[in-house]
Design a protein around this motif. Structure first.
Motif, mmCIF file in Angstrom:
data_model
loop_
_atom_site.group_PDB
_atom_site.id
_atom_site.type_symbol
_atom_site.label_atom_id
_atom_site.label_comp_id
_atom_site.label_asym_id
_atom_site.label_seq_id
_atom_site.Cartn_x
_atom_site.Cartn_y
_atom_site.Cartn_z
ATOM 1 N N ALA A 1 -48.637 -2.980 -16.970
ATOM 2 C CA ALA A 1 -49.195 -2.300 -15.799
ATOM 3 C C ALA A 1 -50.126 -1.166 -16.219
ATOM 4 C CB ALA A 1 -48.066 -1.773 -14.911
ATOM 5 N N LEU A 2 -49.737 -0.401 -17.222
ATOM 6 C CA LEU A 2 -50.607 0.674 -17.703
ATOM 7 C C LEU A 2 -51.903 0.107 -18.272
ATOM 8 C CD1 LEU A 2 -47.977 3.013 -19.384
ATOM 9 C CD2 LEU A 2 -49.388 3.532 -17.372
ATOM 10 N N ARG A 3 -51.811 -0.978 -18.986
ATOM 11 C CA ARG A 3 -53.030 -1.624 -19.498
ATOM 12 C C ARG A 3 -53.915 -2.075 -18.342
ATOM 13 N NH1 ARG A 3 -50.151 -5.029 -24.358
ATOM 14 N NH2 ARG A 3 -50.480 -3.477 -26.007
ATOM 15 N N ALA A 4 -53.310 -2.589 -17.276
ATOM 16 C CA ALA A 4 -54.089 -3.010 -16.104
ATOM 17 C C ALA A 4 -54.773 -1.818 -15.443
ATOM 18 C CB ALA A 4 -53.193 -3.734 -15.103
ATOM 19 N N LEU A 5 -54.204 -0.619 -15.606
ATOM 20 C CA LEU A 5 -54.851 0.595 -15.091
ATOM 21 C C LEU A 5 -55.918 1.116 -16.053
ATOM 22 C CD1 LEU A 5 -51.968 2.706 -13.507
ATOM 23 C CD2 LEU A 5 -53.764 1.414 -12.336
ATOM 24 N N GLY A 6 -56.100 0.416 -17.168
ATOM 25 C CA GLY A 6 -57.157 0.781 -18.106
ATOM 26 C C GLY A 6 -56.709 1.634 -19.276
ATOM 27 N N VAL A 7 -55.409 1.804 -19.462
ATOM 28 C CA VAL A 7 -54.896 2.605 -20.570
ATOM 29 C C VAL A 7 -54.923 1.769 -21.850
ATOM 30 C CG1 VAL A 7 -52.892 3.860 -21.477
ATOM 31 C CG2 VAL A 7 -53.415 3.930 -19.024
ATOM 32 N N LYS A 8 -55.412 2.366 -22.923
ATOM 33 C CA LYS A 8 -55.443 1.677 -24.212
ATOM 34 C C LYS A 8 -54.091 1.874 -24.902
ATOM 35 C CE LYS A 8 -58.018 1.362 -28.536
ATOM 36 N NZ LYS A 8 -59.104 1.958 -29.322
ATOM 37 N N ILE A 9 -53.363 0.768 -25.074
ATOM 38 C CA ILE A 9 -52.057 0.782 -25.734
ATOM 39 C C ILE A 9 -52.088 -0.285 -26.818
ATOM 40 C CG2 ILE A 9 -49.568 0.483 -25.457
ATOM 41 C CD1 ILE A 9 -49.931 1.221 -22.504
ATOM 42 N N GLY B 1 -54.719 8.408 -24.246
ATOM 43 C CA GLY B 1 -54.623 8.880 -22.870
ATOM 44 C C GLY B 1 -55.600 9.992 -22.562
ATOM 45 N N GLY B 2 -55.441 10.513 -21.370
ATOM 46 C CA GLY B 2 -56.218 11.656 -20.947
ATOM 47 C C GLY B 2 -57.609 11.350 -20.436
ATOM 48 N N GLY B 3 -58.028 10.102 -20.507
ATOM 49 C CA GLY B 3 -59.375 9.765 -20.084
ATOM 50 C C GLY B 3 -59.465 9.302 -18.649
ATOM 51 N N GLY B 4 -58.398 9.459 -17.902
ATOM 52 C CA GLY B 4 -58.385 8.977 -16.528
ATOM 53 C C GLY B 4 -57.990 7.513 -16.487
ATOM 54 N N PHE B 5 -57.834 7.014 -15.300
ATOM 55 C CA PHE B 5 -57.436 5.630 -15.116
ATOM 56 C C PHE B 5 -58.580 4.862 -14.492
ATOM 57 C CE2 PHE B 5 -53.521 8.090 -15.115
ATOM 58 C CZ PHE B 5 -52.776 7.397 -16.057
ATOM 59 N N SER B 6 -58.961 3.781 -15.134
ATOM 60 C CA SER B 6 -60.033 2.925 -14.641
ATOM 61 C C SER B 6 -59.514 1.487 -14.639
ATOM 62 C CB SER B 6 -61.266 3.068 -15.534
ATOM 63 O OG SER B 6 -62.344 2.362 -14.985
ATOM 64 N N ILE C 1 -47.165 3.980 -8.908
ATOM 65 C CA ILE C 1 -47.864 4.278 -7.653
ATOM 66 C C ILE C 1 -48.586 5.617 -7.764
ATOM 67 C CG2 ILE C 1 -47.521 4.886 -5.232
ATOM 68 C CD1 ILE C 1 -45.377 2.704 -5.136
ATOM 69 N N GLY C 2 -47.904 6.618 -8.284
ATOM 70 C CA GLY C 2 -48.533 7.926 -8.460
ATOM 71 C C GLY C 2 -49.664 7.887 -9.463
ATOM 72 N N LEU C 3 -49.463 7.177 -10.570
ATOM 73 C CA LEU C 3 -50.520 7.080 -11.583
ATOM 74 C C LEU C 3 -51.734 6.333 -11.034
ATOM 75 C CD1 LEU C 3 -48.472 6.314 -14.812
ATOM 76 C CD2 LEU C 3 -49.441 8.491 -14.081
ATOM 77 N N ALA C 4 -51.497 5.282 -10.274
ATOM 78 C CA ALA C 4 -52.609 4.516 -9.706
ATOM 79 C C ALA C 4 -53.448 5.377 -8.777
ATOM 80 C CB ALA C 4 -52.086 3.286 -8.973
ATOM 81 N N ALA C 5 -52.817 6.353 -8.139
ATOM 82 C CA ALA C 5 -53.546 7.259 -7.243
ATOM 83 C C ALA C 5 -54.557 8.108 -8.002
ATOM 84 C CB ALA C 5 -52.566 8.157 -6.493
ATOM 85 N N LEU C 6 -54.401 8.214 -9.312
ATOM 86 C CA LEU C 6 -55.338 8.978 -10.139
ATOM 87 C C LEU C 6 -56.515 8.126 -10.615
ATOM 88 C CD1 LEU C 6 -52.711 10.835 -12.356
ATOM 89 C CD2 LEU C 6 -53.950 11.740 -10.371
ATOM 90 N N GLY C 7 -56.512 6.848 -10.266
ATOM 91 C CA GLY C 7 -57.556 5.931 -10.720
ATOM 92 C C GLY C 7 -58.887 6.163 -10.047
ATOM 93 N N ASP C 8 -59.914 5.574 -10.637
ATOM 94 C CA ASP C 8 -61.258 5.744 -10.092
ATOM 95 C C ASP C 8 -61.626 4.696 -9.047
ATOM 96 O OD1 ASP C 8 -61.655 3.497 -11.691
ATOM 97 O OD2 ASP C 8 -63.063 4.473 -13.062
#
Length: 110
Positions: A27-35, A46-51, A70-77
């Motif tokens: 799910a984090l990868r789908a939000l654009g996080v590099k893991i 991290g720290g680059g925002g969610f895309s 849900i909360g993290l997705a709210a920070l997405g672009d």
């Protein structure tokens, strides 16, 4: 999840194959996080925002992933639809959604 919010790279020392952790990483990868795998652990940039990389983000059958994501997705672009197993519709998530709405998050739910 915290490493995704922290600036720079974080290394998580020991990786597990637990299903809920796998759902969280996906799910984090789908939000654009590099893991990435890093030996026996993970390296998270991290720290680059969610895309988000897609319109839909699955949390599988992990309720914990659902609540935090849900909360993290709210920070997405851009907006995303968070999906999971059908029984999630019976989970007590209303208070979280109402709190996010009071904070100014635009969301829709069934």
């Amino acid at each position: 999840m915290l490493a995704a919010l922290a600036p720079g790279q974080s290394v998580i020392g020991d990786r597990t194959s637990a299903r809920h952790v796998t759902f969280t990483v996906q799910a984090l990868r789908a939000l654009g996080v590099k893991i990435e795998s890093a030996g026996p652990g993970w390296r998270v940039t991290g720290g680059g925002g969610f895309s988000p990389i897609s319109d839909e983000v699955s949390v599988g059958s992990s309720g914990t992933t659902l609540y935090f994501l849900i909360g993290l997705a709210a920070l997405g672009d851009r907006p995303v639809t968070i999906v999971g197993q059908r029984y999630f519709r019976r989970r007590p998530i209303g208070p979280l959604l109402r709190a996010l709405k009071r904070m100014g998050v635009r969301l829709e739910y069934e």
